[in-house]
Design a protein around this motif. Structure first.
Motif, mmCIF file in Angstrom:
data_model
loop_
_atom_site.group_PDB
_atom_site.id
_atom_site.type_symbol
_atom_site.label_atom_id
_atom_site.label_comp_id
_atom_site.label_asym_id
_atom_site.label_seq_id
_atom_site.Cartn_x
_atom_site.Cartn_y
_atom_site.Cartn_z
ATOM 1 N N LEU A 1 55.581 16.544 -41.088
ATOM 2 C CA LEU A 1 54.176 16.580 -40.725
ATOM 3 C C LEU A 1 53.706 18.030 -40.624
ATOM 4 O O LEU A 1 54.469 18.911 -40.248
ATOM 5 N N SER A 2 52.449 18.226 -40.968
ATOM 6 C CA SER A 2 51.836 19.544 -40.846
ATOM 7 C C SER A 2 50.601 19.458 -39.971
ATOM 8 O O SER A 2 49.885 18.458 -39.997
ATOM 9 N N CYS A 3 50.372 20.494 -39.214
ATOM 10 C CA CYS A 3 49.178 20.625 -38.394
ATOM 11 C C CYS A 3 48.532 21.948 -38.768
ATOM 12 O O CYS A 3 49.041 23.012 -38.405
ATOM 13 N N ALA A 4 47.449 21.879 -39.515
ATOM 14 C CA ALA A 4 46.780 23.079 -40.003
ATOM 15 C C ALA A 4 45.582 23.401 -39.121
ATOM 16 O O ALA A 4 44.778 22.523 -38.815
ATOM 17 N N ALA A 5 45.464 24.652 -38.737
ATOM 18 C CA ALA A 5 44.400 25.070 -37.822
ATOM 19 C C ALA A 5 43.387 25.960 -38.522
ATOM 20 O O ALA A 5 43.716 26.703 -39.451
ATOM 21 N N GLY B 1 56.912 30.954 -31.273
ATOM 22 C CA GLY B 1 57.997 30.151 -31.827
ATOM 23 C C GLY B 1 59.305 30.334 -31.084
ATOM 24 O O GLY B 1 60.302 29.690 -31.402
ATOM 25 N N GLY B 2 59.299 31.185 -30.056
ATOM 26 C CA GLY B 2 60.532 31.476 -29.342
ATOM 27 C C GLY B 2 60.940 30.409 -28.346
ATOM 28 O O GLY B 2 62.075 30.399 -27.866
ATOM 29 N N TRP B 3 60.032 29.533 -28.030
ATOM 30 C CA TRP B 3 60.310 28.431 -27.088
ATOM 31 C C TRP B 3 59.922 27.122 -27.746
ATOM 32 O O TRP B 3 58.860 27.024 -28.374
ATOM 33 N N THR B 4 60.783 26.153 -27.638
ATOM 34 C CA THR B 4 60.483 24.814 -28.117
ATOM 35 C C THR B 4 60.945 23.804 -27.077
ATOM 36 O O THR B 4 61.836 24.077 -26.263
ATOM 37 N N GLU B 5 60.331 22.635 -27.111
ATOM 38 C CA GLU B 5 60.664 21.560 -26.180
ATOM 39 C C GLU B 5 60.563 20.250 -26.948
ATOM 40 O O GLU B 5 59.678 20.090 -27.797
ATOM 41 N N PHE C 1 64.297 15.630 -34.756
ATOM 42 C CA PHE C 1 63.030 16.288 -35.097
ATOM 43 C C PHE C 1 63.142 17.784 -34.838
ATOM 44 O O PHE C 1 63.814 18.220 -33.889
ATOM 45 N N THR C 2 62.449 18.567 -35.657
ATOM 46 C CA THR C 2 62.402 20.008 -35.467
ATOM 47 C C THR C 2 60.972 20.495 -35.623
ATOM 48 O O THR C 2 60.323 20.200 -36.633
ATOM 49 N N ILE C 3 60.506 21.233 -34.622
ATOM 50 C CA ILE C 3 59.168 21.810 -34.682
ATOM 51 C C ILE C 3 59.276 23.279 -35.065
ATOM 52 O O ILE C 3 60.204 23.985 -34.624
ATOM 53 N N SER C 4 58.361 23.735 -35.878
ATOM 54 C CA SER C 4 58.340 25.136 -36.291
ATOM 55 C C SER C 4 56.901 25.534 -36.590
ATOM 56 O O SER C 4 56.015 24.678 -36.651
ATOM 57 N N ARG C 5 56.672 26.827 -36.768
ATOM 58 C CA ARG C 5 55.315 27.267 -37.058
ATOM 59 C C ARG C 5 55.318 28.470 -37.986
ATOM 60 O O ARG C 5 56.276 29.259 -37.986
ATOM 61 N N TYR D 1 54.679 22.717 -38.085
ATOM 62 C CA TYR D 1 55.348 21.635 -38.792
ATOM 63 C C TYR D 1 56.195 20.804 -37.829
ATOM 64 O O TYR D 1 56.708 21.312 -36.835
ATOM 65 N N LEU D 2 56.363 19.545 -38.171
ATOM 66 C CA LEU D 2 57.293 18.684 -37.453
ATOM 67 C C LEU D 2 58.159 18.001 -38.507
ATOM 68 O O LEU D 2 57.705 17.107 -39.205
ATOM 69 N N GLN D 3 59.386 18.497 -38.632
ATOM 70 C CA GLN D 3 60.341 17.892 -39.549
ATOM 71 C C GLN D 3 61.010 16.722 -38.829
ATOM 72 O O GLN D 3 61.615 16.912 -37.773
ATOM 73 N N MET D 4 60.885 15.546 -39.398
ATOM 74 C CA MET D 4 61.416 14.337 -38.777
ATOM 75 C C MET D 4 62.492 13.740 -39.678
ATOM 76 O O MET D 4 62.202 13.326 -40.803
ATOM 77 N N ASN D 5 63.708 13.734 -39.186
ATOM 78 C CA ASN D 5 64.836 13.177 -39.922
ATOM 79 C C ASN D 5 65.385 11.943 -39.205
ATOM 80 O O ASN D 5 65.097 11.718 -38.032
#
Length: 123
Positions: A20-24, A55-59, A68-72, A80-84
């Protein structure tokens, strides 16, 4: 103001993957923490993942940890939200949000929300 637009949803089978992508657009995106929430039919909206402005903190919610992995990418103003290893229980509308504080992102009281993107996982 900031506008958020989610994309990348779709239908997959159990065990599949989606990104998934979240574009701002609008305000300085790099100053904001961003989160992902989801809402399944008949259920309350629930927290999925969040990331700090750097991007240094994720929860992550316990239910998605390790899958799932979140990144920006602040240059692209996109999170982004990579969902496996997707499961039927992951079926929901996924929303991204943005706020100047992590707390507001995590609590769901963020200033800005997207319209959502549907994810459907079939067994």
């Amino acid at each position: 103001q900031m506008q958020l637009v989610e994309s990348g949803g779709g239908s997959v089978q159990t065990g599949g993957s989606l990104r998934l992508s979240c574009a701002a657009s609008g305000r300085t995106f790099s100053n904001y923490a961003v989160g992902w929430f989801r809402q399944a039919p008949g259920k309350e909206r629930e927290f999925v993942a969040a990331i700090s402005w750097s991007g240094g903190w994720t929860e992550y919610a316990d239910s998605v940890k390790g899958r799932f992995t979140i990144s920006r990418d602040n240059a692209k103003k996109t999170v982004y939200l990579q969902m496996n290893s997707l499961k039927p229980l992951d079926t929901a509308v996924y929303y991204c949000n943005a706020a100047s504080s992590r707390g507001r992102v995590l609590s769901g009281t963020a200033d800005y929300w997207g319209q959502g993107t549907q994810v459907t996982v079939s067994s």
